[in-house]
Enzyme design. Sequence first.
Site, PDB file in Angstrom:
ATOM      1  N   GLU A  18       2.851  -7.930  74.970  1.00 39.57           N
ATOM      2  CA  GLU A  18       3.618  -6.773  74.511  1.00 39.57           C
ATOM      3  C   GLU A  18       3.382  -5.598  75.438  1.00 39.57           C
ATOM      4  O   GLU A  18       2.248  -5.177  75.656  1.00 39.57           O
ATOM      5  CB  GLU A  18       3.271  -6.361  73.083  1.00 39.57           C
ATOM      6  CG  GLU A  18       4.161  -5.206  72.626  1.00 39.57           C
ATOM      7  CD  GLU A  18       3.967  -4.756  71.193  1.00 39.57           C
ATOM      8  OE1 GLU A  18       4.810  -3.975  70.701  1.00 39.57           O
ATOM      9  OE2 GLU A  18       2.976  -5.186  70.565  1.00 39.57           O
ATOM     10  N   GLU A  34      -1.080  -1.208  77.206  1.00 44.94           N
ATOM     11  CA  GLU A  34      -0.845   0.166  76.772  1.00 44.94           C
ATOM     12  C   GLU A  34      -1.696   1.103  77.630  1.00 44.94           C
ATOM     13  O   GLU A  34      -2.744   0.700  78.143  1.00 44.94           O
ATOM     14  CB  GLU A  34      -1.211   0.310  75.288  1.00 44.94           C
ATOM     15  CG  GLU A  34      -1.035   1.682  74.678  1.00 44.94           C
ATOM     16  CD  GLU A  34       0.370   2.197  74.831  1.00 44.94           C
ATOM     17  OE1 GLU A  34       0.551   3.066  75.707  1.00 44.94           O
ATOM     18  OE2 GLU A  34       1.276   1.750  74.097  1.00 44.94           O
ATOM     19  N   ASN A  84      -0.872   0.344  83.619  1.00 44.72           N
ATOM     20  CA  ASN A  84       0.552   0.508  83.831  1.00 44.72           C
ATOM     21  C   ASN A  84       1.221  -0.865  83.778  1.00 44.72           C
ATOM     22  O   ASN A  84       0.882  -1.774  84.529  1.00 44.72           O
ATOM     23  CB  ASN A  84       0.784   1.170  85.195  1.00 44.72           C
ATOM     24  CG  ASN A  84       2.239   1.461  85.472  1.00 44.72           C
ATOM     25  OD1 ASN A  84       3.020   1.757  84.573  1.00 44.72           O
ATOM     26  ND2 ASN A  84       2.617   1.377  86.740  1.00 44.72           N
ATOM     27  N   ASP A 124       9.552   4.434  75.719  1.00 43.40           N
ATOM     28  CA  ASP A 124       9.954   5.841  75.826  1.00 43.40           C
ATOM     29  C   ASP A 124      11.370   5.896  76.405  1.00 43.40           C
ATOM     30  O   ASP A 124      11.624   5.374  77.485  1.00 43.40           O
ATOM     31  CB  ASP A 124       8.976   6.587  76.742  1.00 43.40           C
ATOM     32  CG  ASP A 124       9.133   8.096  76.653  1.00 43.40           C
ATOM     33  OD1 ASP A 124      10.288   8.569  76.535  1.00 43.40           O
ATOM     34  OD2 ASP A 124       8.116   8.810  76.719  1.00 43.40           O
ATOM     35  N   LYS A 138      16.552  12.572  78.629  1.00 38.71           N
ATOM     36  CA  LYS A 138      17.192  13.560  79.501  1.00 38.71           C
ATOM     37  C   LYS A 138      17.605  12.871  80.795  1.00 38.71           C
ATOM     38  O   LYS A 138      16.843  12.101  81.379  1.00 38.71           O
ATOM     39  CB  LYS A 138      16.232  14.712  79.794  1.00 38.71           C
ATOM     40  CG  LYS A 138      15.908  15.562  78.562  1.00 38.71           C
ATOM     41  CD  LYS A 138      15.003  16.727  78.920  1.00 38.71           C
ATOM     42  CE  LYS A 138      14.705  17.571  77.680  1.00 38.71           C
ATOM     43  NZ  LYS A 138      13.806  18.706  77.972  1.00 38.71           N
ATOM     44  N   THR A 192       7.509  -0.364  62.486  1.00 40.46           N
ATOM     45  CA  THR A 192       6.491   0.532  63.027  1.00 40.46           C
ATOM     46  C   THR A 192       6.896   1.988  62.811  1.00 40.46           C
ATOM     47  O   THR A 192       8.032   2.279  62.412  1.00 40.46           O
ATOM     48  CB  THR A 192       6.297   0.297  64.537  1.00 40.46           C
ATOM     49  OG1 THR A 192       7.527   0.636  65.219  1.00 40.46           O
ATOM     50  CG2 THR A 192       5.945  -1.156  64.830  1.00 40.46           C
ATOM     51  N   PHE A 218       7.501   4.170  65.070  1.00 42.66           N
ATOM     52  CA  PHE A 218       8.579   4.527  65.986  1.00 42.66           C
ATOM     53  C   PHE A 218       9.931   4.134  65.402  1.00 42.66           C
ATOM     54  O   PHE A 218      10.894   4.900  65.448  1.00 42.66           O
ATOM     55  CB  PHE A 218       8.383   3.833  67.335  1.00 42.66           C
ATOM     56  CG  PHE A 218       7.360   4.499  68.206  1.00 42.66           C
ATOM     57  CD1 PHE A 218       7.643   5.683  68.863  1.00 42.66           C
ATOM     58  CD2 PHE A 218       6.115   3.942  68.375  1.00 42.66           C
ATOM     59  CE1 PHE A 218       6.711   6.311  69.667  1.00 42.66           C
ATOM     60  CE2 PHE A 218       5.156   4.555  69.172  1.00 42.66           C
ATOM     61  CZ  PHE A 218       5.460   5.744  69.824  1.00 42.66           C
ATOM     62  N   GLU A 219      10.005   2.911  64.857  1.00 44.45           N
ATOM     63  CA  GLU A 219      11.270   2.465  64.282  1.00 44.45           C
ATOM     64  C   GLU A 219      11.638   3.301  63.065  1.00 44.45           C
ATOM     65  O   GLU A 219      12.785   3.710  62.892  1.00 44.45           O
ATOM     66  CB  GLU A 219      11.185   0.989  63.903  1.00 44.45           C
ATOM     67  CG  GLU A 219      12.488   0.455  63.326  1.00 44.45           C
ATOM     68  CD  GLU A 219      12.490  -1.052  63.135  1.00 44.45           C
ATOM     69  OE1 GLU A 219      13.543  -1.589  62.755  1.00 44.45           O
ATOM     70  OE2 GLU A 219      11.440  -1.686  63.374  1.00 44.45           O
TER      71      GLU A 219
END
Length: 260
Positions: A84, A109, A136, A159, A163, A237, A239-240
């Site tokens: 993941e 992560e 990374n 993420d 923008k 989660t 975020f969702e």
Amino acid sequence: MPEDLTVDASAGDLPEDESTFRKQPVSFVRRSGRMSEAQDRAWSELAPFYAVDVPRDVASTSVHPDARLVPAEVYGREAPLTVEIGSGQGHAIVSAAASHPDRDYLAVEVFRAGLARTMLDADRAGARNLRLVEANAPEVLETLLPEASADEVWVFFPDPWHKARHNKRRLVKEGFGATAARALRDGGVLRLATDWEDYALQMREVLDADPLFERAFDGSADPGSDWAPRFEGRVMTAFERKGLNKGRDIRDLAYRRVAR
């Protein structure tokens, strides 16, 4: 591997933007911050088991190009491996690891607090088939993992860098397909999800055009849809939930790595 390449798990404050040290912009801005007592305990007591010691290159979350992770040595067995990317606080991968002890899982992560939470939850769940890498993600896929070592790669709610001037920081963009395909075995699956429509469209455009992948969905679960059905292994989660609360639709994608 030279001893001076070993990561220091007690490293201090880190620069806010590690792209300063890299040739390409990264898909995260890393900020230092205090961790709770429990999170500190996770690093001191649980990291020796769960965290993979990664030799570094120029930045604190980089991967030295000579570093290699051998899954059979890390997990002590040979089993299907799921990776993941951007595991956050680890809700999805801890749930999966606890539910499927016959499979191995790797969480990638850069945020230490999230990794600490992942270790604490994994320990409580008895998930001994999970390991973590603080690094990374593209470097993990490009060099750290052996070629064709992963059965699945997950990218859930990366993420969005919504923008326009920041779109170049997005993880899934031109070239990502080759990076993910290298780590996946033939027939392996790349699963993605996002709550940002324009990012979902970008993901689909990039991967539809990549000759290393083919769609692993046909819209049959939702006639007329160009999106995959929700992956049943993806738990809800924060975020969702945040995206849903803001009225955004969740879009899933799934692609199969074509034979080499």
